[in-house]
Design a protein around this motif. Structure first.
Motif, PDB file in Angstrom:
ATOM      1  N   ILE A 135      67.834 112.466 -88.651  1.00 24.81           N
ATOM      2  CA  ILE A 135      67.502 112.544 -87.228  1.00 24.81           C
ATOM      3  C   ILE A 135      66.108 113.131 -87.102  1.00 24.81           C
ATOM      4  N   ASP A 137      62.557 113.681 -84.293  1.00 21.79           N
ATOM      5  CA  ASP A 137      61.963 113.587 -82.967  1.00 21.79           C
ATOM      6  C   ASP A 137      60.790 112.631 -83.063  1.00 21.79           C
ATOM      7  N   ILE A 157      73.420 114.234 -82.920  1.00 32.59           N
ATOM      8  CA  ILE A 157      72.323 114.539 -82.000  1.00 32.59           C
ATOM      9  C   ILE A 157      72.662 115.746 -81.128  1.00 32.59           C
ATOM     10  N   GLU A 161      70.393 119.058 -80.633  1.00 39.69           N
ATOM     11  CA  GLU A 161      69.970 119.520 -79.307  1.00 39.69           C
ATOM     12  C   GLU A 161      70.405 120.960 -79.051  1.00 39.69           C
ATOM     13  N   TRP A 172      65.206 112.140 -79.722  1.00 41.16           N
ATOM     14  CA  TRP A 172      65.779 112.028 -81.057  1.00 41.16           C
ATOM     15  C   TRP A 172      66.101 110.590 -81.416  1.00 41.16           C
TER      16      TRP A 172
END
Length: 194
Positions: A135, A137, A157, A161, A172
């Motif tokens: 994952i 950004d 996700i 977060e 993401w």
């Protein structure tokens, strides 16, 4: 029709899943994960009327009310039990404490217990298939990246977060890169770079 069905898996001297799950005649389920399960604590969900009817048919066809559990004499210590309890409309309660350490296990009873769990959908709380996600950004330079083990992309996700306390501007992108082969008892961040 049953009033409720309760199934409980007890502790062993290892990493056996320890949890209980109960469903009422309306399909309301209460689950409590105690140890060596993916979801600890209390969780609720509901199953359809069709699944409640499947449970009722399963109990009737198995002959649970009249079933006599005869454990074998030889047994292995340190194994768990599966305790199944059914309350009927006439307030009769029938319970079978099935010790899984007997040498000659009752295969029909084991299959019956597993069918209850399958209809209730406990797998996603006890031991779901877990995936490895990368994952990152897509807006940051250098990129913020994580490797997460989770049962779903959304759960992975959500975990990230939470780590970033829902900071604004982070977007993401998740890529499934594999299947986890070890047991994990909850979604886990296994690597991150900042």
């Amino acid at each position: 029709m049953f009033e409720f069905i309760r199934l409980e898996r007890t502790m062993c001297y290892g990493t056996c899943p320890v949890y209980s799950v109960q469903v009422d005649k309306y399909g309301n389920i209460n689950y409590f994960g105690e140890a060596f399960v993916y979801k600890n604590g209390e969780h609720q969900w509901k199953i359809s009327k069709k699944k409640v009817e499947q449970l009722n048919d399963l109990i009737e066809n198995f002959g649970f009310k009249s079933f006599i559990y005869g454990p074998g004499k030889e047994f292995i210590t340190d194994q768990p039990s599966c305790i199944t309890t059914v309350k009927y409309p006439d307030d009769e309660i029938k319970e079978i404490d099935h010790y899984l350490g007997h040498i000659l296990l009752d295969e029909d009873l084991i299959l019956f217990e597993k069918r209850i769990e399958r209809i209730l959908g406990t797998k996603k709380y006890v031991n779901p298939r877990l995936y490895i996600y990368q994952i990152k950004d897509i807006n940051s330079e250098p990129s913020i990246m994580f490797i997460v083990i989770s049962s779903s992309e959304k759960e992975a996700i959500d975990l990230i977060e939470k780590e970033y306390d829902n900071q604004k501007g982070l977007e993401w992108q998740a890529n499934k890169i594999g299947v986890a082969t070890d047991d994990y008892y909850g979604p886990t961040i296994v690597m991150k770079n900042n």
